[in-house]
Design an enzyme around this catalytic site. Structure first.
Site, short mmCIF file in Angstrom:
data_model
loop_
_atom_site.label_atom_id
_atom_site.label_comp_id
_atom_site.label_asym_id
_atom_site.label_seq_id
_atom_site.Cartn_x
_atom_site.Cartn_y
_atom_site.Cartn_z
CG LEU A 153 -5.00 38.20 36.21
CD1 LEU A 153 -5.41 36.85 36.56
CD2 LEU A 153 -5.77 39.13 35.71
CB ALA B 228 -0.77 30.97 24.10
CG HIS C 232 -9.38 31.32 28.29
ND1 HIS C 232 -10.14 32.19 28.38
CD2 HIS C 232 -8.79 31.27 29.53
CE1 HIS C 232 -10.29 32.96 29.60
NE2 HIS C 232 -9.33 32.33 30.17
#
Length: 203
Positions: free
Chosen positions: A55, A81, A126
């Protein structure tokens, strides 16, 4: 065919036809196949060329850009994104500049795919659409396909498999918007930009 299925098919065909293509991102490997199942089945079919990564968006994009600079081709998936901001330095100061800062034009066949926008209930970190922050960067192309009522494909490969004219040439009620095409590419969830041998996106 759903956009997610088209993206999966396009990636499958690209990996099958070009052994120099690598696909990197978080949780891409089977059985999970990515947060939106875009990469489902690809790690089983193509092994180490489809890699689930730690991550770290900066590291993922940095590895992808390094592969591209070394002569391979890389597709990097950012899970949402919103987190492309964590890779801003790699995109703006490394990938985009690498196309021109070595005294000659250097291909950078890199695609960064970024699912974007709200409507899924994932919350404020998000659901953003940060594309505007990358528009206008020399050496970087931003491609976004908006929803339409007319079928729009992410790859002519999909249309060939379906035995129909390429719907990327079909007029859309909500046309795709894009900035100047360049060597490095970042794209939205509903767009698939495949890099050619010259390092340019072909969407």
């Amino acid at each position: 065919m759903r956009v997610a299925e088209q993206l999966n098919l396009a990636l499958h065909e690209l990996l099958k036809s070009d052994p120099s293509v690598h696909l990197l991102g978080e949780d891409l490997s089977d059985p999970y196949g990515g947060a939106f199942k875009i990469t489902k089945g690809l790690s089983t079919a193509f092994g180490d060329r489809v890699r689930s990564t730690p991550l770290s968006e900066s590291a993922i994009v940095g590895v992808g850009a390094g592969l591209a600079l070394a002569g391979d081709k890389a597709i990097v998936e950012i899970m949402f994104a919103d987190f492309v901001t964590l890779a801003f330095d790699q995109l703006v100061n490394f990938a985009a500049k690498s196309t021109t800062m070595y005294g000659r034009r250097v291909p950078m066949p890199l695609v960064v795919r970024c699912p974007s926008g709200g409507g899924r209930g994932y919350g404020p970190t998000h659901s953003q659409s940060p594309q505007k922050h990358l528009i206008g960067v020399p050496g970087l192309g931003v491609h976004e396909l908006s929803p339409s009522t007319t079928p729009v494909c992410c790859s002519p490969i999909c249309c060939r498999r379906a035995s129909r004219p390429c719907c990327s040439r079909t007029r859309s009620s909500t046309p795709a918007r894009r900035s100047r095409t360049a060597s490095s590419t970042t794209s939205s969830a509903s767009n698939c930009s495949a890099s050619g041998p010259d390092g340019r996106g072909c969407s």
